[in-house]
Design a protein around this motif. Structure first.
Motif, PDB file in Angstrom:
ATOM      1  N   GLY A  49       0.814  -1.210   0.000  1.00 51.85           N
ATOM      2  CA  GLY A  49       0.000   0.000   0.000  1.00 51.85           C
ATOM      3  C   GLY A  49       0.845   1.257   0.000  1.00 51.85           C
ATOM      4  N   ALA A  50       1.962   1.211   0.702  1.00 52.67           N
ATOM      5  CA  ALA A  50       2.866   2.364   0.748  1.00 52.67           C
ATOM      6  C   ALA A  50       3.475   2.632  -0.626  1.00 52.67           C
ATOM      7  N   VAL A  51       3.831   1.571  -1.344  1.00 56.63           N
ATOM      8  CA  VAL A  51       4.368   1.741  -2.692  1.00 56.63           C
ATOM      9  C   VAL A  51       3.322   2.407  -3.581  1.00 56.63           C
ATOM     10  N   ALA A  52       2.095   1.927  -3.520  1.00 52.96           N
ATOM     11  CA  ALA A  52       1.018   2.513  -4.332  1.00 52.96           C
ATOM     12  C   ALA A  52       0.788   3.971  -3.940  1.00 52.96           C
ATOM     13  N   ALA A  53       0.804   4.264  -2.655  1.00 48.85           N
ATOM     14  CA  ALA A  53       0.577   5.635  -2.192  1.00 48.85           C
ATOM     15  C   ALA A  53       1.707   6.559  -2.621  1.00 48.85           C
ATOM     16  N   CYS A  54       2.943   6.070  -2.594  1.00 48.58           N
ATOM     17  CA  CYS A  54       4.102   6.880  -3.010  1.00 48.58           C
ATOM     18  C   CYS A  54       4.000   7.298  -4.466  1.00 48.58           C
ATOM     19  N   ARG A  55       3.399   6.468  -5.257  1.00 54.48           N
ATOM     20  CA  ARG A  55       3.325   6.734  -6.693  1.00 54.48           C
ATOM     21  C   ARG A  55       2.208   7.712  -7.049  1.00 54.48           C
ATOM     22  N   LYS A  56       1.327   7.997  -6.115  1.00 61.97           N
ATOM     23  CA  LYS A  56       0.262   8.969  -6.357  1.00 61.97           C
ATOM     24  C   LYS A  56       0.826  10.370  -6.177  1.00 61.97           C
ATOM     25  N   GLY A  57       0.227  11.301  -6.849  1.00 65.87           N
ATOM     26  CA  GLY A  57       0.651  12.686  -6.701  1.00 65.87           C
ATOM     27  C   GLY A  57       0.341  13.210  -5.307  1.00 65.87           C
ATOM     28  N   GLY A  58       1.226  14.034  -4.786  1.00 65.04           N
ATOM     29  CA  GLY A  58       0.997  14.652  -3.484  1.00 65.04           C
ATOM     30  C   GLY A  58       1.201  13.728  -2.300  1.00 65.04           C
ATOM     31  N   ALA A  59       1.929  12.650  -2.482  1.00 63.59           N
ATOM     32  CA  ALA A  59       2.185  11.724  -1.372  1.00 63.59           C
ATOM     33  C   ALA A  59       3.108  12.389  -0.353  1.00 63.59           C
ATOM     34  N   PRO A  60       2.876  12.127   0.931  1.00 66.36           N
ATOM     35  CA  PRO A  60       3.756  12.699   1.955  1.00 66.36           C
ATOM     36  C   PRO A  60       5.137  12.048   1.904  1.00 66.36           C
ATOM     37  N   PRO A  61       6.128  12.671   2.538  1.00 70.01           N
ATOM     38  CA  PRO A  61       7.454  12.051   2.563  1.00 70.01           C
ATOM     39  C   PRO A  61       7.409  10.703   3.283  1.00 70.01           C
ATOM     40  N   VAL A  62       8.163   9.774   2.770  1.00 71.35           N
ATOM     41  CA  VAL A  62       8.195   8.420   3.335  1.00 71.35           C
ATOM     42  C   VAL A  62       8.985   8.453   4.638  1.00 71.35           C
TER      43      VAL A  62
END
Length: 172
Positions: A49-62
C-alpha cells in the motif's frame, strides 16, 4: 529531438527505509493483533500500500511514522472485513457501575478477552485505548461518524467488561 526525461520511481525511497522500518511496522501490528501470520500479512499489505501511495501525486514524505499510519489503516481495514464476515452481532447488556477501564487489568487476561471479542469491538478498543487515539481519529480510521463510534465504544466496553468478569477478571 530532445530525449525524454525519466523520473525516478518515488517508491524507491521505501527501499532505503525498508530494513529499518520493517521490524517497527511488524512489531506495531503484532502487538495489536497478537497473531504472527496476520501481522506478517498486514505488514506485507502495508508496504504494498505504501508503494502505491508513493506513486500517487501529493504523497507525503516516506518515513517510519508514515508507514505506521499506513499499517494502522490496514489493521482497521482487516477488522472491518472481519466484522462484515461475523455480522452475527450480539445484544450487549447495559454497563453497570463497575468499570474495569478505571482499574488495573491483568494484561494477559485482557488480551485474551480482547481477542475473543468481535472485530468491530477489537478495532474500536485497540485504536482508542492501546493506540490512545481520540474518538474523532478512531471514527476516521473506522470510516464511521463520531456519534456512531462513541456508541460502538460504549457497546465494546460493555462487551469487554462482561467477558472480562466472566473470566474472573475484576476482583471486588
Amino acid at each position: 529531438m530532445t530525449e525524454p526525461r525519466v523520473r525516478p520511481d518515488p517508491a524507491f525511497a521505501l527501499l532505503g527505509l525498508y530494513e529499518s522500518a520493517l521490524p517497527e511496522v511488524y512489531g506495531y501490528l503484532l502487538a495489536r493483533c497478537g497473531d504472527r501470520v496476520l501481522a506478517e500479512e498486514l505488514t506485507s499489505e502495508t508496504f504494498l500500500g505504501a508503494v502505491a501511495a508513493c506513486r500517487k501525486g501529493g504523497a507525503p514524505p516516506v518515513s517510519t511514522g508514515w508507514l505506521i499510519g499506513v499499517a494502522r489503516h490496514k489493521l482497521a481495514d482487516h477488522w472491518r472485513r472481519k466484522a462484515r464476515e461475523e455480522r452475527g452481532l450480539r445484544l450487549v447488556h447495559e454497563p453497570d457501575a463497575h468499570d474495569p477501564w478505571d482499574t488495573e487489568l491483568d494484561a494477559l487476561r485482557a488480551r485474551q478477552v480482547l481477542e475473543s471479542l468481535g472485530a468491530h469491538h477489537q478495532a474500536v478498543l485497540t485504536l482508542r485505548y492501546v493506540d490512545g487515539l481520540p474518538v474523532g481519529e478512531v471514527a476516521a480510521c473506522l470510516g464511521r461518524t463520531v456519534n456512531a463510534t462513541e456508541a460502538l465504544l460504549t457497546r465494546a466496553k460493555a462487551a469487554f467488561r462482561h467477558s472480562y468478569e466472566e473470566k474472573g477478571g475484576c476482583d471486588d
